[in-house]
Every structure is written in C-alpha cells, then in structure tokens.
Design a protein around this motif. Structure first.
Motif, PDB file in Angstrom:
ATOM      1  N   ASN A 106       0.835  -1.248  -0.096  1.00 44.90           N
ATOM      2  CA  ASN A 106       0.109   0.009   0.094  1.00 44.90           C
ATOM      3  C   ASN A 106       1.021   1.260   0.190  1.00 44.90           C
ATOM      4  OD1 ASN A 106      -1.997   1.727   0.129  1.00 44.90           O
ATOM      5  ND2 ASN A 106      -2.510   1.164   2.206  1.00 44.90           N
ATOM      6  N   SER A 107       1.506   1.569   1.035  1.00 47.53           N
ATOM      7  CA  SER A 107       2.502   2.910   0.988  1.00 47.53           C
ATOM      8  C   SER A 107       3.457   2.479   1.921  1.00 47.53           C
ATOM      9  CB  SER A 107       1.607   3.781   1.802  1.00 47.53           C
ATOM     10  OG  SER A 107       1.341   3.717   2.993  1.00 47.53           O
ATOM     11  N   PRO A 108       4.674   3.194   1.581  1.00 50.25           N
ATOM     12  CA  PRO A 108       4.779   4.240   0.819  1.00 50.25           C
ATOM     13  C   PRO A 108       4.992   3.670  -0.772  1.00 50.25           C
ATOM     14  CG  PRO A 108       6.814   4.025   1.429  1.00 50.25           C
ATOM     15  CD  PRO A 108       5.934   2.965   2.550  1.00 50.25           C
ATOM     16  N   ALA A 109       4.861   4.555  -1.683  1.00 52.26           N
ATOM     17  CA  ALA A 109       4.714   4.175  -3.148  1.00 52.26           C
ATOM     18  C   ALA A 109       6.101   3.960  -3.519  1.00 52.26           C
ATOM     19  CB  ALA A 109       4.371   5.216  -3.927  1.00 52.26           C
ATOM     20  N   ASN A 110       6.297   3.134  -4.667  1.00 53.82           N
ATOM     21  CA  ASN A 110       7.551   2.943  -5.241  1.00 53.82           C
ATOM     22  C   ASN A 110       8.204   4.119  -5.626  1.00 53.82           C
ATOM     23  OD1 ASN A 110       9.590   0.916  -6.367  1.00 53.82           O
ATOM     24  ND2 ASN A 110       8.839   1.358  -8.235  1.00 53.82           N
ATOM     25  N   ASN A 111       9.577   4.124  -5.472  1.00 55.13           N
ATOM     26  CA  ASN A 111      10.601   5.373  -5.509  1.00 55.13           C
ATOM     27  C   ASN A 111      10.400   6.387  -4.650  1.00 55.13           C
ATOM     28  OD1 ASN A 111      12.422   3.973  -7.820  1.00 55.13           O
ATOM     29  ND2 ASN A 111      10.554   4.648  -9.022  1.00 55.13           N
ATOM     30  N   TYR A 112       9.793   6.136  -3.330  1.00 53.07           N
ATOM     31  CA  TYR A 112       9.394   7.040  -2.548  1.00 53.07           C
ATOM     32  C   TYR A 112      10.612   7.831  -1.940  1.00 53.07           C
ATOM     33  CZ  TYR A 112       7.096   9.174   1.591  1.00 53.07           C
ATOM     34  OH  TYR A 112       6.553  10.224   2.633  1.00 53.07           O
ATOM     35  N   CYS A 113      10.859   9.075  -1.965  1.00 56.22           N
ATOM     36  CA  CYS A 113      11.957   9.577  -1.371  1.00 56.22           C
ATOM     37  C   CYS A 113      11.447  10.484  -0.290  1.00 56.22           C
ATOM     38  CB  CYS A 113      12.765  10.299  -2.293  1.00 56.22           C
ATOM     39  SG  CYS A 113      14.426  10.903  -1.735  1.00 56.22           S
ATOM     40  N   GLY A 165      20.233   6.740   2.260  1.00 58.92           N
ATOM     41  CA  GLY A 165      20.469   5.809   1.440  1.00 58.92           C
ATOM     42  C   GLY A 165      19.485   5.503   0.432  1.00 58.92           C
ATOM     43  N   THR A 166      19.655   4.129  -0.255  1.00 57.92           N
ATOM     44  CA  THR A 166      18.632   3.601  -0.934  1.00 57.92           C
ATOM     45  C   THR A 166      18.131   2.246  -0.250  1.00 57.92           C
ATOM     46  OG1 THR A 166      19.423   4.708  -2.937  1.00 57.92           O
ATOM     47  CG2 THR A 166      17.879   2.870  -3.224  1.00 57.92           C
ATOM     48  N   TYR A 167      16.974   2.201  -0.043  1.00 55.71           N
ATOM     49  CA  TYR A 167      16.170   0.952   0.480  1.00 55.71           C
ATOM     50  C   TYR A 167      15.161   0.447  -0.234  1.00 55.71           C
ATOM     51  CZ  TYR A 167      18.766   2.946   4.538  1.00 55.71           C
ATOM     52  OH  TYR A 167      19.789   3.286   5.200  1.00 55.71           O
ATOM     53  N   TYR A 168      14.848  -1.055   0.050  1.00 54.52           N
ATOM     54  CA  TYR A 168      13.811  -1.749  -0.720  1.00 54.52           C
ATOM     55  C   TYR A 168      12.981  -2.210   0.521  1.00 54.52           C
ATOM     56  CZ  TYR A 168      17.049  -1.322  -4.684  1.00 54.52           C
ATOM     57  OH  TYR A 168      17.485  -0.851  -5.525  1.00 54.52           O
ATOM     58  N   TRP A 169      11.893  -2.335   0.418  1.00 57.05           N
ATOM     59  CA  TRP A 169      10.758  -3.043   1.469  1.00 57.05           C
ATOM     60  C   TRP A 169       9.678  -3.963   0.641  1.00 57.05           C
ATOM     61  CZ3 TRP A 169       5.431  -2.208   2.246  1.00 57.05           C
ATOM     62  CH2 TRP A 169       4.745  -1.436   1.456  1.00 57.05           C
ATOM     63  N   ASP A 178       5.289 -19.098  10.762  1.00 56.24           N
ATOM     64  CA  ASP A 178       6.859 -20.005  10.631  1.00 56.24           C
ATOM     65  C   ASP A 178       6.751 -21.260  10.098  1.00 56.24           C
ATOM     66  OD1 ASP A 178       7.956 -17.746  11.589  1.00 56.24           O
ATOM     67  OD2 ASP A 178       7.561 -18.427  13.787  1.00 56.24           O
ATOM     68  N   VAL A 179       5.161 -21.808   9.745  1.00 61.72           N
ATOM     69  CA  VAL A 179       5.074 -23.310   8.980  1.00 61.72           C
ATOM     70  C   VAL A 179       4.509 -22.895   7.603  1.00 61.72           C
ATOM     71  CG1 VAL A 179       3.832 -25.449   9.227  1.00 61.72           C
ATOM     72  CG2 VAL A 179       4.595 -24.139  11.443  1.00 61.72           C
ATOM     73  N   CYS A 180       3.726 -21.895   7.541  1.00 55.72           N
ATOM     74  CA  CYS A 180       2.892 -21.795   6.257  1.00 55.72           C
ATOM     75  C   CYS A 180       2.847 -20.367   5.903  1.00 55.72           C
ATOM     76  CB  CYS A 180       1.582 -22.454   6.131  1.00 55.72           C
ATOM     77  SG  CYS A 180       1.378 -24.060   6.126  1.00 55.72           S
ATOM     78  N   ASP A 181       4.073 -19.851   5.695  1.00 53.32           N
ATOM     79  CA  ASP A 181       4.422 -18.464   5.487  1.00 53.32           C
ATOM     80  C   ASP A 181       4.539 -18.203   3.835  1.00 53.32           C
ATOM     81  OD1 ASP A 181       4.583 -18.016   7.916  1.00 53.32           O
ATOM     82  OD2 ASP A 181       6.856 -17.942   8.018  1.00 53.32           O
ATOM     83  N   GLY A 182       3.645 -17.081   3.288  1.00 51.24           N
ATOM     84  CA  GLY A 182       3.651 -17.082   2.007  1.00 51.24           C
ATOM     85  C   GLY A 182       4.949 -16.426   1.150  1.00 51.24           C
ATOM     86  N   ASN A 183       4.802 -16.052   0.059  1.00 52.29           N
ATOM     87  CA  ASN A 183       5.866 -15.329  -0.582  1.00 52.29           C
ATOM     88  C   ASN A 183       5.891 -14.039  -0.694  1.00 52.29           C
ATOM     89  OD1 ASN A 183       7.000 -17.800  -1.617  1.00 52.29           O
ATOM     90  ND2 ASN A 183       5.551 -17.772  -3.496  1.00 52.29           N
ATOM     91  N   PHE A 184       7.142 -13.256  -0.702  1.00 50.37           N
ATOM     92  CA  PHE A 184       7.137 -11.785  -0.583  1.00 50.37           C
ATOM     93  C   PHE A 184       6.425 -11.024  -1.683  1.00 50.37           C
ATOM     94  CE2 PHE A 184      10.300 -12.322   3.066  1.00 50.37           C
ATOM     95  CZ  PHE A 184       9.571 -11.423   3.737  1.00 50.37           C
ATOM     96  N   ALA A 185       5.794  -9.935  -1.664  1.00 51.36           N
ATOM     97  CA  ALA A 185       5.261  -9.177  -2.732  1.00 51.36           C
ATOM     98  C   ALA A 185       6.583  -8.694  -3.520  1.00 51.36           C
ATOM     99  CB  ALA A 185       4.573  -8.175  -2.192  1.00 51.36           C
ATOM    100  N   THR A 186       6.463  -8.103  -4.650  1.00 47.77           N
ATOM    101  CA  THR A 186       7.419  -7.396  -5.515  1.00 47.77           C
ATOM    102  C   THR A 186       7.957  -6.061  -4.764  1.00 47.77           C
ATOM    103  OG1 THR A 186       6.643  -8.126  -7.595  1.00 47.77           O
ATOM    104  CG2 THR A 186       8.333  -6.487  -7.580  1.00 47.77           C
ATOM    105  N   PRO A 187       9.342  -5.927  -4.350  1.00 50.49           N
ATOM    106  CA  PRO A 187       9.808  -4.913  -3.481  1.00 50.49           C
ATOM    107  C   PRO A 187       9.616  -3.621  -4.020  1.00 50.49           C
ATOM    108  CG  PRO A 187      11.467  -6.972  -3.754  1.00 50.49           C
ATOM    109  CD  PRO A 187      10.427  -7.052  -4.766  1.00 50.49           C
ATOM    110  N   ARG A 188       9.433  -2.731  -3.285  1.00 53.43           N
ATOM    111  CA  ARG A 188       9.563  -1.553  -3.714  1.00 53.43           C
ATOM    112  C   ARG A 188      10.766  -0.332  -3.126  1.00 53.43           C
ATOM    113  NH1 ARG A 188       3.220   0.884  -2.590  1.00 53.43           N
ATOM    114  NH2 ARG A 188       2.356  -0.318  -4.415  1.00 53.43           N
ATOM    115  N   LYS A 189      11.086   0.344  -4.192  1.00 57.50           N
ATOM    116  CA  LYS A 189      12.216   1.191  -3.805  1.00 57.50           C
ATOM    117  C   LYS A 189      11.892   2.489  -2.796  1.00 57.50           C
ATOM    118  CE  LYS A 189      16.212   3.620  -6.227  1.00 57.50           C
ATOM    119  NZ  LYS A 189      16.565   3.902  -7.480  1.00 57.50           N
ATOM    120  N   LEU A 190      12.805   2.476  -1.811  1.00 54.33           N
ATOM    121  CA  LEU A 190      12.628   3.507  -0.767  1.00 54.33           C
ATOM    122  C   LEU A 190      13.924   4.180  -0.619  1.00 54.33           C
ATOM    123  CD1 LEU A 190      11.015   4.948   1.658  1.00 54.33           C
ATOM    124  CD2 LEU A 190      11.729   3.045   3.064  1.00 54.33           C
ATOM    125  N   MET A 191      13.775   5.573  -0.708  1.00 51.50           N
ATOM    126  CA  MET A 191      14.921   6.512  -0.425  1.00 51.50           C
ATOM    127  C   MET A 191      14.732   7.442   0.730  1.00 51.50           C
ATOM    128  SD  MET A 191      15.630   7.216  -4.645  1.00 51.50           S
ATOM    129  CE  MET A 191      14.028   7.280  -4.733  1.00 51.50           C
TER     130      MET A 191
END
Length: 616
Positions: A106-113, A165-169, A178-191
């Motif tokens: 949801n938030s923050p948006a991709n490439n949020y600085c 710095g530049t991060y991803y979340w 810890d038994v049936c955990d799903g996959n991560f969503a496509t990461p977003r860039k955070l600066m």
C-alpha cells in the motif's frame, strides 16, 4: 446424513491429527458406517461405525490421520450409510500449506523519497503481515529490518530510524506462522535523504533603462547548484525586494529560471536572494538562503546617460522671464548659461547664469526675452547630461492690434470612374457654420458651372454622374462663409467602352423604379452596373442603346428627380410593338439581376394607362 469433515491438531509432516465426520441418523435406530478415504498420508482405519443410540440423531465418527513425511497436502473424505441410504461427506484439506495469498503493498509508493528516517509501512489483502526492509532487492539474510509475526496479527509497521541511502521494502502473509508463510510481494524502492542542499551563489543584478516607461528594469539570476542528492532537484524560491524594513517584494515565487524583467523606479536599492529545494516528500530538503545581492538603481549603475533637463518659461515681468528647470534623474547639480551652448565652449563668465548644486524645479530669474538659454545637469560636475535650450518669447504689448487670421480656401481633388467624377475637398478656414460648400463644375471652366452649380452642397464630397465619355471637366469649391475659391482642377472621363447603360442599383422595395431615402443603395456611386441593351418590337422599332445613360430617377437629399426610369431606351408606342423582343445583357459580375416591371405612379399605384408596355 453427512456434513463437512473437520480436523484438530497440528497438520505438519509426520504428525497425527483427529479427523471427524459429522454424520446423522435420520431413522434414529440404525448403526452408521463410515468409509474413509485419503489422497496421501495414513489413516488409522478405513472404516468406523457408530451404533444407534435412541434418541440420538447426531452420530459423528472420528479417525486418526498421520500427515506424510514430505509435507504434502492431503484430502481426507468419507461416506456414511445406515443400511438404507449412503451420503457423501465434504472432504477436508489436511497437512501442508496450500495456496497462500501475496499481499498488495500500500504505502509508501515505489521510488518514494523522503527526509524522514522512520517510515510507516502498510499492505492490504490479508489480516497479518511480515514487513521487511533491506538495502538489496534480493532480501538475502540478514535483513536490515524484520517486523516479525510476534504471534499476533500485524497489519502495519514503522521502521526504526534509517540513515541516508537507498532501501527496498516488501511484505508477506501466513496461514500458519513460521510453518505456512507466503511469498514476499514485489519489493518497492525507498530512498532516505536527510542532507540539506548546498547554498546558491548569486549573480549581480542586471539593470537596464526602459525608455517605454521612462524607468528601469532589473533581472536577478544565480548559478545553478550542483545537486547530488537522492530525491531529485525541484526548484528555487526567489525573492526580489526593496526597503529591507518593509520587505516590499517585487517578486516572491518559485521557479527554475531567472526572474523576469521587473520594472522599478529610480533611486531605490533592489535586493535579491534565493534558496533551492529537492523533491523529498512530504517536506523537501532545502538549502540555506544565498548570501544575497543588492544594486542601487540609478543612471550610473544601469548604463544610461543622465537625460537633459526640461526648461519652462515663466511669466514675463519687469523686462525678464524666469525659466524653471526640471528633471527626473535625481541629478544633484545644474549649469545654465545664455547665448553660447556648452558644446561650443564659447562665452565668458558673463554668460553663466547658474553653476551649483540644485534640485529639480530650480528657477533661474532675470533672463531677457528672446535670449537663448542652455542648461544641463550633473551629479559630480565631471560628467553631464545632454544639454537642452529654450528661448522665451518677447511678450506682445497689451495695446498691440490683434492680427486677423487669413481665410484659407479648401483644397479640391477628384477621382474618375468611367463617366463619374468623385470630387472631395478639405475644410476651409474658417469652416462654414452650416457645414455647406459651393461646388461648381463645368466643361469650359469651373466658374461656367454648366454641369454642377450647387451652393448648398453638404459635407466634403460630391459626385457628378452620367458625364460624357472622354471629356474634361473643371471644378472649384468654396465655403459659404466668404472664404476664397479653391484652386481649379480638372479630371477627364474615360473613353467610351461601347454601347452600355450605366447606373446604380438599389433595393426597390416598393417596385416603383424610384429610390426613396429609406431604400438601401446596393452599389456606391461608382462603379456602375454595366449592361448592353437591344430591342426589336417590329413596326420599325428596333435597335440598341447608342449612348451611355445613367439612372436619373432617384429621390435623394429630399429632392425628387423624375426621369425616364432607371434603364430604358426611347419610348415605344404600344401600337408599334406588335411582337416585342427586348434583350438586356449584364456585363458586371455579381450584379443583383434585372427584371420587367409594370409602370407605376410615384405613390406606387399602377398607371391608369398603359404607357407602352413594360420597363426593364
């Protein structure tokens, strides 16, 4: 007789759970038999029974099920029967994890600085999430931040303080922590960028004289900063002002270009400075204000010579006329002398009338009328404005006779259009009180007046129409208040162009072949409509138009001027017109057309007699 199967216990590899089928006995006295099936794993028994017990109607049965070692997801199902009927139960998924939804970030948006260091993270699509932040988008362990499950529902999380710095979340959800955990969503860039921008370097204020407004215009500019941040450069805030106490802003806005040219008055101090901003959100990083720059607005700084002062003659008194010298340049000194210009360098001390500091409005007294006086202004008595001069007139004695102005005749001109001459003239001096002039036009001379002789011609123009071809006409005009006659001029009509009828066209509303003052004229006095006209009526009445005629049947300027009609040949007796053929050929483009009309009286009523048929 059977519903949905359920289970209890931990459905993990090699663990045993209890699976229950909720059967019912509609007959209340029958033994229920459960036949169990599975797609993987191990059932402790493939069949169980529940004896009838009155008045028990619900008769569930349970069986142990062991999950397979490879962690596969299995389906356990059963059928139940009472000897009379059989019912299928609804199976249950046991063991393994099955499909796990991937949340929507949801938030923050991709490439949020931003310059904020602790960032709230949120996602949608599930009831609990695990949030992760790393400096690589592969999220190889260890992560810089892991919200964890904490054994409870996590719907949002705020990161700990992060440095520039530049991060991803990203985030994921679980159906069994810890038994049936799903996959991560496509990461977003955070600066994260907490660094202020560097200070802007001012350039000198540019100043020019604006002759259109007799004032000055200034423009402020600066050197672009060398931006090295993460969020991207955004804009500059510019302030241009005078009067540091009141901050009277001439320009106070954001831009990426130089300030526009700003009109300012003379003799003030203009100041300007700027600061820079990046695109960090919600609040931008900014630079400190530049050091600022200032400029005094005057002739020296703005590259224009001091303008010459303006002299004004005062009222003559006791043999002399005072002269007032004014200027808008702010100059502080004045030099005045008579007879000899400053450029010539001539004269003696006796010619100097003033040479000292002064303000605009300085009055120099004792100047004899008729004497030429020169003046110039200065700020330092080293450089001077251009000089100006004035000669105040010698006053007229009060008992001197008043000169009588000489009357001026009008000036006449003419323009030829075929057989029409348009005459026009300038107003006489003095102009006639009633606005009327006397125009005379003749073939021998103007005074002959045999073509036009009207002493009540209104306005400054008149036309003479229907003149003979290739003939010279002379004209002159005068006002009706005793002014002289104008010069006599001549114009020669065009040579004959064949057997054509000429005339003006009007909208003949009442079709009486007479133009009333309220009927619209469709052509000007020139050009006239050009047509050929021929007729053949038998009895010897045949022929064609042999002269250029014009419409003499108009009602203009309140004067009725009857005639044969607009366009016609000679009258043709009805008795002679045994078989009449009339041909009219229009030679003028876009003419309104021609038609035949029965003769009528001036009041529009038909003639009581047939005057000869029809008119064209």
């Amino acid at each position: 007789m059977c519903g949905t199967i359920t289970y209890s216990g931990a459905p993990v590899a090699e663990e045993t759970v209890s699976v229950t089928a909720p059967g019912t006995d509609p007959n209340l006295n029958q033994t229920l038999t459960y036949n169990w099936t599975k797609t993987c794993g191990t059932l402790a028994s493939t069949q169980t029974t529940v004896p009838a017990v009155r008045p028990q109607s619900n008769s569930p049965s349970a069986v142990d099920f062991t999950c397979p070692a490879d962690g596969s997801r299995c389906i356990v199902n059963a059928t139940v029967g009472d000897g009379a009927a059989t019912s299928n139960c609804t199976g249950v998924n046991v063991c393994g994890c099955g499909p796990i939804p991937i949340p929507s970030l949801n938030s923050p948006a991709n490439n949020y600085c931003t310059k904020n260091t602790s960032i709230p993270l949120s996602a949608t699509g599930a009831s609990t999430y695990q949030f992760a932040v790393d400096n690589e988008n592969t999220f190889s362990s260890p992560w810089l931040y892991n919200s964890g499950w904490d054994g409870a529902s996590v719907t949002a999380s705020t990161t700990p303080p992060l440095t520039t710095g530049t991060y991803y979340w990203t985030a994921r959800t679980t159906i069994n922590q810890d038994v049936c955990d799903g996959n991560f969503a496509t990461p977003r860039k955070l600066m994260i960028d907490t660094n202020p921008l560097s200070k802007v370097t001012d350039r000198p204020i540019d100043c020019q004289y604006d002759g259109a407004t007799d004032s000055y215009k200034v423009q402020y500019s600066w050197d672009a900063i060398n931006y090295t941040g993460l969020c991207g450069f955004d804009k500059y805030l510019i302030q241009v002002w005078s009067d540091t106490t009141n901050q009277n802003y001439y320009y106070n806005t954001t831009t990426n270009t130089n300030s526009p040219w700003i009109i300012v008055p003379a003799n003030i101090t203009i100041s300007a400075h700027t600061k820079a901003y990046d695109k960090a959100i919600p609040d931008a990083n900014e630079s400190p204000w530049s050091n600022g720059t200032s400029l005094v607005i005057n002739y020296e700084n703005c590259g224009r010579d001091i303008p010459a002062p303006i002299p004004t003659c005062g009222v003559y008194n006791s043999g002399a006329t005072p002269i007032t010298w004014t200027w808008t340049s702010g100059a502080t000194g004045l030099q005045v002398k008579d007879t000899y210009s400053f450029a010539s360098g001539g004269g003696t001390a006796a010619n100097w009338l003033y040479n000292a500091p002064a303000s605009s409005g300085k009055v120099i007294n004792g100047v004899a009328p008729g004497t030429i006086v020169y003046g110039r202004v200065t700020n330092d008595f080293a450089t001077f404005s251009p000089e100006n001069n004035v000669t105040c007139p010698t006053p007229i004695p009060t008992n001197a006779p008043t000169a009588t102005p000489t009357p001026a005749a009008p000036v006449l001109s003419c323009v030829v259009n075929d057989t029409t001459i348009a005459w026009s003239w300038t107003a006489s001096a003095p102009p006639p009180a009633d606005g009327k002039y006397w125009l005379q036009v003749g073939t021998e001379n103007a005074a002959n007046g045999n073509v036009y002789n009207n002493g009540e011609t209104p306005g400054l123009a008149a036309d003479t129409m229907g003149l003979s071809n290739n003939t010279t006409y002379y004209g002159h005009v005068t006002g009706t208040d005793g002014t002289p006659w104008s010069n006599e001029i001549s114009c020669t009509t065009a040579a004959s162009n064949g057997t054509y009828l000429k005339g003006r066209i009007w909208y003949d509303v009442d079709e009486d072949f007479r133009r009333s003052t309220d009927e619209q004229l469709l052509t000007s006095a020139a050009p006239f409509v050009d047509m050929s006209f021929s007729y053949d009526c038998g009895g010897g009445w045949s022929g064609s138009s042999t002269t250029n005629s014009y419409n003499d049947c108009e009602h203009e300027n309140g004067v009725w001027n009857p005639g044969r009609g607009p366009y016609q040949s000679a009258w043709i007796l009805k008795t002679a017109a045994t078989s009449c053929s009339i041909t009219a050929t229009i030679n003028t483009a876009n003419s309104p057309g021609w038609y035949f009309v029965q003769p009528k009286n001036q009041d529009g009523t038909p003639k009581p007699y047939d005057a000869g048929g029809w008119r064209v």
